[in-house]
Enzyme design. Structure first.
Site, PDB file in Angstrom:
ATOM      1  CB  CYS A   1      -8.347   1.752  -7.576  1.00 26.75           C
ATOM      2  SG  CYS A   1     -10.279   2.106  -7.470  1.00 26.75           S
TER       3      CYS A   1
ATOM      4  CG  ASP B   1      -1.614   1.357   1.450  1.00 24.35           C
ATOM      5  OD1 ASP B   1      -2.461   1.736   0.444  1.00 24.35           O
ATOM      6  OD2 ASP B   1      -1.848   1.839   2.650  1.00 24.35           O
ATOM      7  NE  ARG B   2       0.430   7.441  -2.698  1.00 23.14           N
ATOM      8  CZ  ARG B   2      -0.125   8.322  -3.553  1.00 23.14           C
ATOM      9  NH1 ARG B   2      -0.046   8.351  -4.559  1.00 23.14           N
ATOM     10  NH2 ARG B   2      -0.979   9.111  -2.786  1.00 23.14           N
ATOM     11  CG  ASP B   3      -1.171   7.626   0.465  1.00 22.95           C
ATOM     12  OD1 ASP B   3      -0.295   8.265   0.021  1.00 22.95           O
ATOM     13  OD2 ASP B   3      -2.135   7.745  -0.235  1.00 22.95           O
TER      14      ASP B   3
ATOM     15  CE1 TYR C   1      -1.289  12.758  11.142  1.00 24.54           C
ATOM     16  CE2 TYR C   1      -3.025  12.761  12.819  1.00 24.54           C
ATOM     17  CZ  TYR C   1      -1.937  13.292  12.200  1.00 24.54           C
ATOM     18  OH  TYR C   1      -1.171  13.944  13.063  1.00 24.54           O
TER      19      TYR C   1
ATOM     20  CB  CYS D   1     -13.683  -0.374  -9.942  1.00 31.40           C
ATOM     21  SG  CYS D   1     -13.227   0.147  -8.417  1.00 31.40           S
TER      22      CYS D   1
ATOM     23  CD  GLN E   1      -4.011   7.919  -3.662  1.00 28.97           C
ATOM     24  OE1 GLN E   1      -4.362   9.226  -3.408  1.00 28.97           O
ATOM     25  NE2 GLN E   1      -3.191   7.149  -2.930  1.00 28.97           N
TER      26      GLN E   1
ATOM     27  NE  ARG F   1     -13.388   2.293  -2.215  1.00 26.35           N
ATOM     28  CZ  ARG F   1     -12.644   3.098  -1.622  1.00 26.35           C
ATOM     29  NH1 ARG F   1     -11.761   3.802  -2.366  1.00 26.35           N
ATOM     30  NH2 ARG F   1     -12.941   3.336  -0.491  1.00 26.35           N
TER      31      ARG F   1
HETATM   32 MG   LIG Z   1      -2.771   3.212   3.527  1.00 30.23          MG
HETATM   33 ZN   LIG Z   2     -11.048   0.982  -9.235  1.00 29.81          ZN
END
Ligand SMILES: [Mg+2]
Ligand SMILES: [Zn+2]
Length: 194
Positions: A97, A8-10, A25, A112, A60, A115
Site C-alpha cells: 500500500c 509484513d516486510r520491514d 528505525y 484507502c 510503504q 493501509r
Molecule cells: Mg514492519
Molecule cells: Zn492503500
C-alpha cells in the site's frame, strides 16, 4: 481453500534502518539499505515447504509523504524479491500500500482500504489466491500488522523487533509474541501440526 501466512516486510523479512533525522528505525529508503534479516529466507522456505501460501503485506508511505520517489520504493521492493528469490524463498504474492491519508502526492493521498491496520490487502489476496483466512496467520512487528490480521480473521503473531518498539503500543493483542520470524514459524507449524 489453502492456508496462508501473511508476512509484513520491514522488521520481519528486512532490516529496519535508522532514520537520519528522528533516529527511529524505519523502512529502507535506498537500494543499499535493503538487507534480509538473518533467518528470514529460511523461514519463508520452511513455510512454503510445509504447504502454506506465503504473502507479503506491506505499507510503504514514504513516497506519498514526499520522502522518496515512488520509483525508488518500487526498486527497493524489486531488490527485496531478488534477495528472497536468490535464496529460493520468493513469496507466492506480495502486496504493497503506497497510500496515506495525509500525504503530499495527490494521487496517493487518500483514505484507502489497504493501509494496515485495515485488512484490505489480506482480503484481496485471499480472494485472488483462494485462501481460507480462518486457517491463516499474519506475522508482523507492529500493532497495525496485528490489527489487520485480526480484522481479516487470521491468527496473529507479533515480532518483538527492538527497532520497531515505537510502533507497538500494546493496543493490539496478538495470539503470541515472538523474538523473530524463525520462532513465529516454529509456533505456526506446531499449532497447525504441519
Ligand atoms: Mg514492519
Ligand atoms: Zn492503500
Amino acid at each position: 481453500m489453502k492456508a496462508a501466512v501473511f508476512l509484513d516486510r520491514d522488521g520481519v523479512l528486512t532490516r529496519l534502518v535508522p532514520d537520519p533525522i528522528s533516529g527511529q528505525y524505519e523502512s529502507p529508503l535506498t537500494l543499499e539499505q535493503v538487507t534480509l534479516l538473518p533467518g528470514a529466507a529460511a523461514a519463508v522456505r520452511r513455510l512454503r515447504d510445509v504447504g502454506y501460501v506465503v504473502v507479503g503485506i506491506s505499507n510503504q508511505p514514504a513516497a506519498v509523504k514526499g520522502v522518496v520517489k515512488l520509483g525508488e520504493l518500487e526498486r527497493i521492493q524489486a531488490r527485496v524479491l531478488e534477495l528472497l528469490g536468490g535464496e529460493s524463498a520468493a513469496p507466492d504474492a506480495f502486496r504493497l500500500c503506497f497510500h496515506h491519508p495525509e500525504g503530499s502526492v495527490p494521487l496517493l493521498t487518500l483514505e484507502c482500504d489497504c493501509r494496515k491496520p485495515a485488512p484490505g490487502m489480506l482480503l484481496e489476496a485471499a480472494e485472488e489466491l483462494e485462501i481460507d483466512l480462518g486457517a491463516s496467520w499474519m506475522v508482523g512487528d507492529t500493532d497495525g500488522d496485528v490489527l489487520a490480521g485480526a480484522a481479516a480473521g487470521c491468527r496473529t503473531l507479533l515480532i518483538d523487533n527492538p527497532g520497531s518498539a515505537h510502533k507497538r503500543a500494546g493496543f493490539a493483542h496478538a495470539d503470541a509474541g515472538v523474538p523473530d520470524l524463525a520462532t513465529a514459524v516454529e509456533i505456526i507449524v506446531d499449532m497447525d501440526k504441519r
